[in-house]
Write an enzyme that holds these catalytic residues in place. Structure first.
Site, PDB file in Angstrom:
ATOM      1  N   VAL A 246      28.657  -9.687  53.500  1.00 53.14           N
ATOM      2  CA  VAL A 246      29.816  -8.844  52.786  1.00 53.14           C
ATOM      3  C   VAL A 246      29.648  -7.467  53.247  1.00 53.14           C
ATOM      4  CG1 VAL A 246      30.818  -8.017  50.625  1.00 53.14           C
ATOM      5  CG2 VAL A 246      30.144 -10.959  50.487  1.00 53.14           C
TER       6      VAL A 246
ATOM      7  N   ILE B 213      14.410  -3.415  47.154  1.00 48.51           N
ATOM      8  CA  ILE B 213      15.002  -2.867  46.450  1.00 48.51           C
ATOM      9  C   ILE B 213      14.695  -3.460  44.733  1.00 48.51           C
ATOM     10  CG2 ILE B 213      17.401  -3.143  44.865  1.00 48.51           C
ATOM     11  CD1 ILE B 213      18.219  -2.275  47.753  1.00 48.51           C
TER      12      ILE B 213
ATOM     13  N   ARG C 127      19.331 -10.098  45.091  1.00 54.84           N
ATOM     14  CA  ARG C 127      18.524 -11.131  45.013  1.00 54.84           C
ATOM     15  C   ARG C 127      19.774 -12.154  45.220  1.00 54.84           C
ATOM     16  NH1 ARG C 127      15.821 -15.078  43.022  1.00 54.84           N
ATOM     17  NH2 ARG C 127      13.836 -16.026  44.075  1.00 54.84           N
ATOM     18  N   ALA C 128      20.358 -12.535  46.206  1.00 54.50           N
ATOM     19  CA  ALA C 128      21.378 -13.821  46.527  1.00 54.50           C
ATOM     20  C   ALA C 128      21.254 -14.937  45.589  1.00 54.50           C
ATOM     21  CB  ALA C 128      21.217 -14.014  47.451  1.00 54.50           C
TER      22      ALA C 128
ATOM     23  N   TYR D  19      20.520 -16.722  37.858  1.00 52.21           N
ATOM     24  CA  TYR D  19      21.000 -15.520  38.815  1.00 52.21           C
ATOM     25  C   TYR D  19      22.383 -14.642  37.861  1.00 52.21           C
ATOM     26  CZ  TYR D  19      24.872 -13.376  42.523  1.00 52.21           C
ATOM     27  OH  TYR D  19      25.866 -12.885  43.166  1.00 52.21           O
TER      28      TYR D  19
END
Length: 312
Positions: free
Chosen positions: A13, A48, A70-71, A139
């Site tokens: 993205v 990060i 963190r995907a 998540y």
């Protein structure tokens, strides 16, 4: 000239958003990356987390767009997935937000996830931005905790926050399940998905980028949560046909009843995969469109076509 600091500019993205922002002469973009800084407007900040120093990247910034995360990982092999998600998605986000407040940043745009709402809806019972959160995995929990921390910061400091929750995002360079599906369609593999009557919302990358840009300075976006989507919900069967059409390939879909597929998937331990293929997940973007005077600029058909035009 507005100065914007973007995280995640190397991601799926973020890279598309960076390209769109860079083409606007009224915007000065600074990126914060983990490593490999390429110029004065690209600042390496390291990993990060709660200790990252963003001070150089935040100098004189008006708006932060936080797309780094963190995907979601389907088969996470770390011992404590939630702890790992929290390091980046919660501690890293709130650390950045606190430093943004100190730097005088006016608005903080946070790319969250529809997983904060949950994993599934009944057909016709769409997720709303006002719904109570119901994340079902680590998540989704981490994104919710980041949202909550940001809203607490709003109350304490007055910095504006905008939260965007997209469903599945597709476009050129997409990875994960969507990429796997594309490969199967490209190889003309017969798939037993010709009689699926679910409904799922998704959003093309160009539509999502357009929405994020709208949230940079729209007055009505301040301190709001927005659900994102193309505004067209498709069944898995319809999506596969759309992908095949965009690729110029035949859709080889076998009409196997969804119940039989669900039963078979459960027997072989693929219940979660079956839910994504057979279940519904719909979002209502009415609030997003009304408050922001926005509509998705591209239809699903156009988004899929643009996806494959770019990849050729």
């Amino acid at each position: 000239m507005a100065k914007i600091m973007l995280t995640g500019a190397n991601g799926f993205v973020g890279s598309k958003l960076m390209a769109a922002l860079a083409s606007d002469s009224s915007i000065h973009v600074v990126t914060a990356v983990r490593k490999g800084a390429t110029g004065p407007d690209c600042i390496a900040v390291g990993n990060i987390d709660g200790d990252t120093d963003f001070s150089v990247a935040l100098a004189e910034v008006d708006v932060v767009i936080h797309a780094a995360a963190r995907a979601h990982i389907m088969r996470d092999e770390v011992a404590d997935p939630l702890a790992e998600y929290r390091k980046v998605n919660v501690e890293g986000t709130l650390n950045l937000a606190r430093q943004a407040v100190a730097a005088g940043v006016r608005r903080f745009v946070f790319l969250s996830s529809i997983k904060v709402n949950g994993e599934a809806t009944a057909v016709g019972n769409l997720f709303q931005a006002s719904d109570g959160p119901a994340p079902e995995d680590a998540y989704g929990v981490s994104k919710l905790e980041a949202e909550q921390g940001l809203m607490n910061l709003v109350a304490e400091t007055g910095m504006e926050v905008v939260i965007i929750r997209p469903p599945l995002v597709y476009g050129p360079g997409v990875k994960g399940n969507f990429a796997s599906m594309i490969k199967l369609v490209d190889k003309s593999v017969p798939l037993p998905l010709g009689a699926i009557h679910n409904k799922r919302s998704l959003i093309g990358i160009d539509n999502l980028v357009d929405l994020i840009i709208r949230c940079i300075d729209h007055p009505a976006a301040s301190n709001q949560i927005f659900l994102a989507g193309d505004g067209e919900d498709l069944s898995t069967t319809e999506l596969l046909r759309g992908v095949a059409k965009a690729m110029g390939n035949p859709a080889r879909l076998i009409p196997v009843p969804a119940g039989l597929l669900q039963f078979g998937a459960t027997l072989v331990g693929k219940k979660a995969m079956a839910q994504r293929l057979l279940g519904s997940l719909q979002v209502d973007i009415g609030k997003t469109c009304e408050l922001l005077d926005w509509k998705p600029p591209y239809t699903v058909e156009e988004g899929l076509r643009r996806c494959f035009e770019r990849s050729n």
